[in-house]
Scaffold this active site. Structure first.
Site, PDB file in Angstrom:
ATOM      1  N   ASP A  11      41.139  38.322  39.413  1.00 15.85           N
ATOM      2  CA  ASP A  11      42.286  39.081  38.931  1.00 15.85           C
ATOM      3  C   ASP A  11      41.968  39.566  37.526  1.00 15.85           C
ATOM      4  OD1 ASP A  11      45.129  39.905  39.176  1.00 15.85           O
ATOM      5  OD2 ASP A  11      45.375  38.607  37.447  1.00 15.85           O
ATOM      6  N   SER A  12      42.740  40.544  37.054  1.00 19.27           N
ATOM      7  CA  SER A  12      42.567  41.024  35.689  1.00 19.27           C
ATOM      8  C   SER A  12      42.955  39.966  34.661  1.00 19.27           C
ATOM      9  CB  SER A  12      43.419  42.267  35.477  1.00 19.27           C
ATOM     10  OG  SER A  12      44.764  41.993  35.799  1.00 19.27           O
ATOM     11  N   CYS A  74      44.446  41.181  42.193  1.00 14.60           N
ATOM     12  CA  CYS A  74      45.042  42.272  41.418  1.00 14.60           C
ATOM     13  C   CYS A  74      45.261  43.498  42.296  1.00 14.60           C
ATOM     14  CB  CYS A  74      44.089  42.611  40.274  1.00 14.60           C
ATOM     15  SG  CYS A  74      44.570  44.048  39.306  1.00 14.60           S
ATOM     16  N   GLU A 153      55.246  37.836  31.202  1.00 17.66           N
ATOM     17  CA  GLU A 153      54.410  37.022  30.314  1.00 17.66           C
ATOM     18  C   GLU A 153      55.212  36.416  29.165  1.00 17.66           C
ATOM     19  OE1 GLU A 153      50.669  38.883  29.362  1.00 17.66           O
ATOM     20  OE2 GLU A 153      50.080  38.854  31.476  1.00 17.66           O
ATOM     21  N   CYS A 187      52.509  44.068  42.418  1.00 18.08           N
ATOM     22  CA  CYS A 187      51.806  43.595  41.219  1.00 18.08           C
ATOM     23  C   CYS A 187      51.966  42.088  41.183  1.00 18.08           C
ATOM     24  CB  CYS A 187      52.404  44.228  39.960  1.00 18.08           C
ATOM     25  SG  CYS A 187      51.772  43.522  38.409  1.00 18.08           S
ATOM     26  N   HIS A 189      52.403  40.020  38.924  1.00 14.96           N
ATOM     27  CA  HIS A 189      53.390  39.438  38.007  1.00 14.96           C
ATOM     28  C   HIS A 189      54.813  39.462  38.570  1.00 14.96           C
ATOM     29  CE1 HIS A 189      50.192  39.796  35.055  1.00 14.96           C
ATOM     30  NE2 HIS A 189      50.937  39.260  34.122  1.00 14.96           N
TER      31      HIS A 189
END
Lengths: 272, 272
Positions: A11-12, A74, A153, A187, A189
């Site tokens: 993943d990034s 990702c 985040e 995504c 997140h």
């Protein structure tokens, strides 16, 4: 022998730990090697060429770790690098987009599907193409939601700020596609914002909207693929370990547990 | 000969164009070579070691372009790489932090200064140290505001969402330092939010708060330093050009003009 090898996930950054979480739920015996490219995160705002290059670096690292399958956690990397990696590597490579597309088509009644993701994922048109490949009659509307990643985040998951941002993005989506009844979280997140997005989507669209988590859909596909290839780990009482690599160690210890749902254990810094 | 050379400016991405804008206002005759490391943006959430490594790559590229001075536009890179670059390079290197610190000390009456920036900049403690070096009696309170960068990039500069985010961050700051009367904008993106932050600061603190833009302070220092070294460009009617390099060309054309205040012209893609 190969059945005992790990699944490699890249993943990034930290977001892909939601994919690890889904994989662990579906495949608790499998060992997982995770690589978060935290020195170059995010991929979502970068070009196809750059994301493909970074993905190739990451995949090669995982191949060097002896994994039996590579999972691109990702969505942006899945959009830009899946075909490249499949062409170059001799082991199975899975992305998130096709599984998410299949799950979305299975869930819709109106045939109107919404997709939210990063700028890169949305601009790639990958979900639109993947959904069209499954159901040529489905209507897809995709919108980029760049603020959702920093919200997740920060841990601002369900408060007035997060709600204001979610309303702004989902209203724009509702203007374009008022009848959509499925929304793909495109995504890594976004699953953290799921309770908020469920509520705001109901409020904005005025009817129930089913949220599809591409990570969960992909974990199901990974299980099927490993079974088909005879690569499922079969220790009767094994519990798969997680080995975590990052390219920069700035924040993963602090925010990672929110994405993984548990603490990460040892994290090893590597250069790609 | 050297007076005709360009000023080299590097940044993690597009944000440093606010620094170019300030330099162009103060030094309209100077040519500027700008490098935005858009393939690895942002630096603000990454570790000191990684940011120093990226900054070294960027500075070496600019040295290769024959610049006469290097300006580190990115506050995080200024925090983590200024000393390294000064030690390694034979030409003058300026960062944003010391100029911002001096301007803040000059502006405060209460001796209570607030600093907002990225996680990296705030954690580095650089502004706290730089302000203490100028005035050992000043009290400094620094808070990270990670959502301001994506807000600025979305162009949500002065609306209900931006106001809710600004209130959240500034209230946290006011809890720790109710008497501050100067707020340093310690990130290249923040000047775009200046009208909003001015208003919200007044509302939250209940008294006037002076906003200090480190980019403007640094441009003034750059002018003084070039004059001192006899390096000011002196064509009587020259108008300095801007040459723009990026490491990834995904978005700079779209968002860059908002930071620069005009269109960018040609943008050249390079690998570092």
């Amino acid at each position: 022998m190969r059945t005992q090898a790990a699944i490699g996930v890249f993943d990034s950054g930290v977001g892909g730990l939601t994919v690890v979480r889904s994989l662990t739920e579906r495949l608790p015996k499998e060992e997982i090697v995770y690589l978060g490219d935290t020195a170059r995160v995010p991929y979502g705002s970068k070009s196809a060429e750059t994301v493909a290059r970074y993905s190739r670096n990451a995949a090669r690292f995982l191949v060097g770790e002896g994994v039996k399958m590579i999972v691109i956690a990702c969505n942006t990397a899945s959009a830009f690098a899946l075909d490249v990696l499949r062409a170059e590597l001799a082991l199975p490579v899975l992305g998130t987009i096709e599984p998410g597309a299949r799950a979305a088509v299975a869930a819709t009644r109106s045939g109107r599907i919404g997709v939210i993701g990063t700028l890169g994922t949305v601009r790639s048109g990958s979900y639109v193409r993947a959904i069209a490949a499954v159901d040529a009659h489905a209507h897809v509307t995709a919108h980029a939601c760049p603020l959702f990643v920093p919200l997740a985040e920060e841990g601002w998951l369900d408060d007035d700020v997060a709600a204001a941002v979610a309303r702004r993005y989902l209203r724009a989506l509702a203007l374009d596609a008022p009848e959509l009844d499925v929304l793909v979280l495109g995504c890594t997140h976004y699953p953290l914002l799921r309770p908020l997005l469920t509520r705001v989507a109901q409020e904005v669209f005025g009817h129930e909207v089913t949220l599809v988590d591409s990570a969960q859909a992909m974990a199901e596909v990974a299980r099927g693929e490993l079974a088909r290839l005879g690569l499922l780990r079969d220790d009767s009482d094994g519990q798969g370990a997680l080995r975590c690599y990052v390219t920069d160690d700035a924040r993963i210890d602090e925010v990672g547990h929110r994405f993984l749902g548990r603490h990460l254990g040892e994290i090893i810094r590597v250069d790609l």
